[in-house]
Design a protein around this motif. Structure first.
Motif, PDB file in Angstrom:
ATOM      1  N   ALA A   1      -5.489  -3.970  -1.895  1.00 15.63           N
ATOM      2  CA  ALA A   1      -4.739  -2.706  -1.946  1.00 15.63           C
ATOM      3  C   ALA A   1      -4.984  -1.925  -3.232  1.00 15.63           C
ATOM      4  CB  ALA A   1      -3.248  -2.988  -1.791  1.00 15.63           C
TER       5      ALA A   1
ATOM      6  N   LYS B   1       2.664   1.769  -3.384  1.00 15.94           N
ATOM      7  CA  LYS B   1       1.698   2.182  -4.407  1.00 15.94           C
ATOM      8  C   LYS B   1       1.374   3.671  -4.270  1.00 15.94           C
ATOM      9  CE  LYS B   1      -2.749   0.560  -6.352  1.00 15.94           C
ATOM     10  NZ  LYS B   1      -3.471   1.818  -6.576  1.00 15.94           N
TER      11      LYS B   1
ATOM     12  N   ARG C   1       0.829  -1.214   0.000  1.00 20.39           N
ATOM     13  CA  ARG C   1       0.000   0.000   0.000  1.00 20.39           C
ATOM     14  C   ARG C   1       0.861   1.261   0.000  1.00 20.39           C
ATOM     15  NH1 ARG C   1      -5.446  -0.713   1.125  1.00 20.39           N
ATOM     16  NH2 ARG C   1      -6.046  -2.818   1.750  1.00 20.39           N
TER      17      ARG C   1
END
Length: 272
Positions: free
Chosen positions: A135, A100, A97
């Protein structure tokens, strides 16, 4: 065509010899290597997917911006090159997460793809695919259907598949050729540097022709850098794997760019 954006001192094979705490003090060569790769791709009209470490993006945001400006896909390689198999579910979720979000903030485009360091998703941690979907990722390229001492799930499908149904995450393996009762690596890595280029080209063309499938190739920027620093104390096996024919790699990538048509993973597999 894919590139794992990491530097020479971050590879898993060097982990026993290079303290992670020393990374910020080491000579980082990824910027110059990426300039050469992006220029090569531009010369040949190649559009690629770059699985980028958050650690690199945070320190060298212009690398990320040049990837996006070149019309390439930005994807995640995690933050600090920790193998997925060495993390708990909570640690892995935080890693994918945060990386990203970091990449999206710098690159200004959605990050849909993920590749685990050292292809470290396999039969013992398939839960990681559910975490990726949660996610916000659309696909992964993290399961390598080969037998290898560091990774591999040879019983996995050789081509793109949905491990948990079509409403789940798409998994896209690196290309292999099935011969002599086993899957042989045909899409990059040390095998690509070790084998004659003509044989690698034949294997990828065979997949295109006989299997009617696109070939998926990968390499990291350090593979085109024969002048990179050579850490002391690295074992003979790791040295061989890392350095064999490294001085020929850039020329072989150039040959691949001429011999095949290449595009981004999201366009080929997600119809983006």
């Amino acid at each position: 065509m894919t590139c794992d954006v990491e530097d020479y001192f971050q590879v898993s094979a060097f982990a026993p010899y290079i303290d992670r705490a020393s990374w910020p003090t080491r000579e980082c060569r990824v910027e110059a290597n990426m300039d050469r790769i992006l220029a090569l791709f531009e010369r040949h009209g190649v559009r690629a997917t770059f699985f980028t470490l958050g650690w690199i993006a945070e320190r060298y945001p212009n690398v990320v911006k040049r990837i996006v400006a070149g019309g390439h896909e930005l994807a995640s390689h995690g933050y600090g090159h920790l193998r997925a198999s060495d993390q708990s579910r909570a640690e892995f979720a935080n890693d994918v997460r945060s990386s990203k979000a970091l990449l999206e903030d710098i690159g200004g485009q959605a990050v849909l793809g993920y590749r685990a360091p050292s292809f470290s998703i396999g039969r013992d941690n398939l839960w990681a695919l559910d975490v990726l979907l949660e996610a916000g990722y659309r696909y992964s390229s993290s399961i390598y259907p080969v037998a290898h001492d560091h990774y591999g799930m040879p019983e996995a499908p050789r081509f793109a598949f949905y491990p948990n149904g079509t409403d789940g995450l798409l998994e896209v393996p690196i290309t292999t050729v099935h011969m002599m009762g086993r899957n042989l690596p045909a899409g990059g890595g040390g095998y690509f540097r070790l084998l004659p280029y003509a044989l690698s080209r034949w294997m990828m063309a065979k997949v295109n022709k006989d299997d009617c499938q696109p070939a998926l190739f990968y390499f990291p920027p350090w593979e085109i850098d024969p002048d990179q620093p050579r850490p002391e104390g690295v074992g003979a096996k790791s040295r061989f794997r890392h350095y064999v024919n490294i001085d020929r790699m850039e020329g072989r990538i150039e040959a691949l760019a001429r011999d095949f048509a290449w595009d981004r993973m999201d366009r080929i597999f997600l119809n983006k």
